[in-house]
Write an enzyme that holds these catalytic residues in place. Sequence first.
Site, PDB file in Angstrom:
ATOM      1  NE  ARG A  75      -3.789   2.318   0.790  1.00  0.00           N
ATOM      2  CZ  ARG A  75      -3.638   3.603   0.492  1.00  0.00           C
ATOM      3  NH1 ARG A  75      -2.531   4.024  -0.065  1.00  0.00           N
ATOM      4  NH2 ARG A  75      -4.574   4.464   0.776  1.00  0.00           N
ATOM      5  CD  GLU A  83     -11.060   2.629  -2.691  1.00  0.00           C
ATOM      6  OE1 GLU A  83     -11.000   1.465  -3.128  1.00  0.00           O
ATOM      7  OE2 GLU A  83     -10.257   3.058  -1.843  1.00  0.00           O
ATOM      8  NE  ARG A 119      -3.489  -2.874   2.427  1.00  0.00           N
ATOM      9  CZ  ARG A 119      -4.433  -2.033   2.017  1.00  0.00           C
ATOM     10  NH1 ARG A 119      -4.909  -2.111   0.793  1.00  0.00           N
ATOM     11  NH2 ARG A 119      -4.888  -1.103   2.828  1.00  0.00           N
TER      12      ARG A 119
END
Length: 193
Positions: A75, A83, A119
């Site tokens: 990330r 998005e 992540r």
Amino acid sequence: MRHIQGSFALGVLLLAIALISVTQQTSANRPDYDNPSPRTSLPPEPGQSRAWEVVRVSDGDTLTVRSNGHEQKVRFCGIDAPEKAQPLGHEARVYLQQLVDQADGRVIAMETDRDRYGRLVAEVFTLTENYGEERSLQAELLAAGLAYIYPAYISDCPNGSVFKEAEAIAKKKRVGVWNGNYQRPWDYRKANR
């Protein structure tokens, strides 16, 4: 017409200065990517960098990468891209894929943290073939107007000030997310939980 050309030239100059600044800030403590630490099968510790092969571009701020058989989701530190279901979400993903493709699918990630999903949170770079210089993917996305500074997390990024400069260029040029009244990705996620 001259005013438009002058404004465009100024924008390009400011972007070049911002990208050079990223290179200068990171080159002083650049690790040796060709000779990684003996723990190559493990993810890097915070603050360490490592070269990865990109397996997949998930969206405008998330990659899946691989090194020595180990896959990891990454990330991007300090930014938030629209998005996939939002306006410009697809464009952000496609642009990031193009940047990765230009680097032959290889990136360098400097870990800053881990998120609640496990992540790797990192500043992500590509190396330019011609000069051997790092190119910040965050700064590229911000300057193209395909991501926002993520206010809650920008302070965790070593190059946060450079990212802010890149976003300011996009705002001034009114490109991408700055060319309309778009909902911020963090507000979109909150509204669609």
